[in-house]
Design a protein around this motif. Sequence first.
Motif, short mmCIF file in Angstrom:
data_model
loop_
_atom_site.label_atom_id
_atom_site.label_comp_id
_atom_site.label_asym_id
_atom_site.label_seq_id
_atom_site.Cartn_x
_atom_site.Cartn_y
_atom_site.Cartn_z
N GLU A 82 0.83 -1.21 0.00
CA GLU A 82 0.00 0.00 0.00
C GLU A 82 0.87 1.27 0.00
OE1 GLU A 82 -4.15 -0.64 2.01
OE2 GLU A 82 -2.59 -1.22 3.43
N HIS A 101 -0.05 4.36 8.55
CA HIS A 101 -1.27 3.57 8.30
C HIS A 101 -1.34 2.48 9.36
CE1 HIS A 101 -4.28 1.06 6.59
NE2 HIS A 101 -3.44 0.16 6.11
N HIS A 103 -4.02 -0.49 11.65
CA HIS A 103 -5.28 -1.23 11.72
C HIS A 103 -5.76 -1.19 13.17
CE1 HIS A 103 -3.49 -3.52 8.07
NE2 HIS A 103 -4.11 -2.44 7.68
N GLN A 140 -7.90 -2.09 -0.40
CA GLN A 140 -6.48 -1.81 -0.20
C GLN A 140 -6.12 -0.59 -1.05
OE1 GLN A 140 -3.67 -4.62 0.81
NE2 GLN A 140 -5.21 -4.51 2.40
ZN LIG Z 1 -3.91 -1.73 5.37
#
Ligand SMILES: [Zn+2]
Length: 235
Positions: A82, A101, A103, A140
């Motif tokens: 990504e 980034h 989660h 994604q």
């Molecule tokens: Zn991700």
Amino acid sequence: MADKETQEIKERVAQAIRIIVNEGLIEWSGHLSARIPGTRHFCVLGHLHEEGRSLEETTAEDIVTVDLDGKLVEGGHEPPGEVSIHTELYKARSDISSVLHTHAPAATALGVSGAALLPLNISYGLMFADGVPVFPSACQINTPEVGQELAKVLGNKNAALMKGHGTVSVGTSIEHCCSVSLFLEKAARFQLMATQFGEPQPISAVDLARYAGRKWDSEESRQRFWAFYGGRLPK
Ligand SMILES: [Zn+2]
């Protein structure tokens, strides 16, 4: 071989990744990057998924140098899948030096709840008082085009939720960028707790105005990031 300045940035990115893993924002995936000043390059966690390693052990060798087209410049791993999160946000925002980034669980859950993040807590809710946008596609960010869509949703904010996926934060330094994600997760957890008691009552506009103009990236706050969160790392 990285030059001295790049090597120092890699060391700080690696240390910040160990911190955000320790704070529960990322586990085996997610990535942090930092611009190399005065260049079209940035340092980012390489693509390590296949190695089955925990990111708790991240070192400077795991960090690679990538250009704004997402191409590897230097380092022993491929860029993350990504990488377009980083390339497109850096291109859209000349004011930022770092992108993260995650989660993170509570913030990611908030992103699918239909509820907005409310300003509920002066310790870590204030930087989101004017709202956190939600990127609406649970996909994604693996092409520049999708990265540009994310940049549009983020606009001039410091964080966005990514529906069914995670979060992204940006900052004027590594410490600022990581603190935004840490505070976002804490604010989401706090809202979850408040909702269990009843209907959360946001901080009033009058009270919010007391904190207007507050700086989130002072030298003091950068030092506090390393001292406080770094001090919590396992010895
Ligand atoms: Zn991700």
